[in-house]
Enzyme design. Structure first.
Site, short mmCIF file in Angstrom:
data_model
loop_
_atom_site.label_atom_id
_atom_site.label_comp_id
_atom_site.label_asym_id
_atom_site.label_seq_id
_atom_site.Cartn_x
_atom_site.Cartn_y
_atom_site.Cartn_z
N VAL A 11 0.89 -1.06 0.11
CA VAL A 11 -0.29 0.00 0.05
C VAL A 11 0.72 1.30 0.14
O VAL A 11 1.74 1.52 0.74
CB VAL A 11 -0.91 0.25 1.20
CG1 VAL A 11 -2.01 1.15 1.22
CG2 VAL A 11 -1.96 -1.21 1.32
N THR A 50 2.49 -2.15 4.23
CA THR A 50 2.85 -0.73 3.98
C THR A 50 3.99 -0.70 3.02
O THR A 50 4.82 -1.38 3.14
CB THR A 50 3.16 0.06 5.16
OG1 THR A 50 4.35 0.00 5.57
CG2 THR A 50 2.08 -0.05 6.29
N ASP A 51 4.13 0.43 2.32
CA ASP A 51 5.31 1.02 1.90
C ASP A 51 6.03 1.35 3.06
O ASP A 51 5.81 1.43 3.95
CB ASP A 51 4.97 2.17 0.75
CG ASP A 51 6.05 2.04 -0.46
OD1 ASP A 51 7.04 1.45 -0.18
OD2 ASP A 51 5.74 2.93 -1.17
N ALA A 52 7.42 1.72 2.49
CA ALA A 52 8.55 2.08 3.32
C ALA A 52 7.92 3.26 4.27
O ALA A 52 7.57 4.26 3.94
CB ALA A 52 9.64 2.62 2.64
N SER A 53 7.89 2.94 5.66
CA SER A 53 7.38 3.99 6.65
C SER A 53 8.20 4.96 6.97
O SER A 53 7.71 6.16 7.89
CB SER A 53 7.13 3.00 8.03
OG SER A 53 8.47 2.84 8.42
#
Length: 329
Positions: free
Chosen positions: A235, A282-285
């Site tokens: 996401v 998630t994509d990189a946070s």
């Protein structure tokens, strides 16, 4: 609830029992750790194994190292974990995404320029063969974005085209090639990049398509892949305002969040309407697209509460896991 007997898992009774027994045996710290995929920067494997035994992360991504070093590293990871790790790679163009001596095949744009989907298949095939040879079991690919705006700098050469049907054909071919090895696929970046000119590393992304436009483009791509058994979805820190407004009538502009923090997009739309039963990450946070929207102590548990299954990377492992535990409490 996820149904482990249905696609994309297809577990039998023995497999389901293993999952249920494993979860029942886990401490709270182990369960929290399983929510994280951590990034390994340092060549210090002693420290990496210490972190693994201390924080019990569910997955790992690494940077650096030739094939021999990466293989030794991933072997050591699996030998030092009670629960088998998801070990991920990012191979947009072939095996070179795993390590410097991997094989470059083509960019997605180059693959889409061909008369058929053979190049996309070859990218996935080589990526899977070379990645699995060094211990990878999860690919953060293919890119399922649609290149609608030539000014977009994120997916310009990473997208398989500017129309949904073209993207679907090439994404399917990549996954078919990838699945010649024992590696799971992950389409990204839901709800879809390629429309705008923003960079989620620096600012919140916004997919400003109408509901009808989105349904006929990005939804078509993701729904096709979901129906065909896609294992996981990454996401993006990308808002989908018109869909959020449809699903949450009266929502204020300031309450519209990136998909990573938007339960209406993940729980209601992706899980509910679209029937996705796989893993959501998630994509990189560390990207500003999420960091600018909520304080980290809120964003870390909110991503999981909104519908993500795994949280990609930690700024400070102990601190972020503390935020997750506080969110649970």
């Amino acid at each position: 609830m996820v149904n482990l007997r249905e696609k994309p898992f297809y577990l039998d009774d023995e497999g389901v029992k293993w999952v249920e027994d494993t979860i029942a045996s886990m401490t709270l710290d182990e369960k929290v750790g399983q929510l994280f995929v951590l990034l390994k920067h340092s060549p210090d494997m002693e420290k990496a194994i210490y972190n693994l035994k201390t924080f019990h992360q569910g997955g790992v991504r690494w940077q650096g190292g030739d094939s021999n070093a990466v293989y030794a590293q991933n072997k050591a990871y699996q030998e030092n974990t009670r629960i088998p790790l998801l070990i991920a790679a990012n191979c947009d163009n072939g095996g070179d995404g795993c390590m410097p001596n991997g094989t470059f095949i083509a960019t997605a744009a180059e693959a889409a320029a061909g008369k058929d989907v053979k190049t996309a298949y070859d990218i996935g095939y080589v990526a899977g063969r070379e990645a699995s040879a060094v211990g990878v079991n999860w690919m953060f690919n293919p890119c399922a974005d649609i290149f609608m705006n030539w000014r977009n700098t994120i997916v310009n050469t990473r997208a398989f085209g500017d129309h949904a049907d073209e993207v679907i054909a090439n994404v399917r071919a990549y996954i078919d090639g990838l699945h010649q090895s024992n590696v799971a696929a992950c389409c990204k970046h839901f709800p879809g990049d390629g429309v705008e000119e923003r960079d989620q590393h620096l600012v919140l992304g916004v997919n400003d398509l109408s509901v009808e436009e989105w349904d006929n483009s990005f939804r078509k791509v993701y729904q096709t892949m979901i129906d065909e058994g896609l294992e996981s979805i990454m996401v993006g820190h990308i808002a989908l305002p018109e869909m959020s407004r449809k699903l949450r009538p009266g929502i204020k502009d300031e309450d519209i969040m990136p998909a990573t923090l938007a339960p209406e997009l993940l729980t209601d739309l992706l899980r509910g309407e679209m029937g996705f039963n796989g893993v959501v990450i998630t994509d990189a946070s560390h990207m500003a697209g999420i960091a600018c929207m909520e304080k980290r102590e809120i964003a870390v548990p909110k991503a999981i509460a909104s519908g993500c299954d795994m949280f990609l990377f930690a700024n400070d492992i102990e601190e972020d896991m503390g935020y997750m535990k506080a969110g649970i409490e």
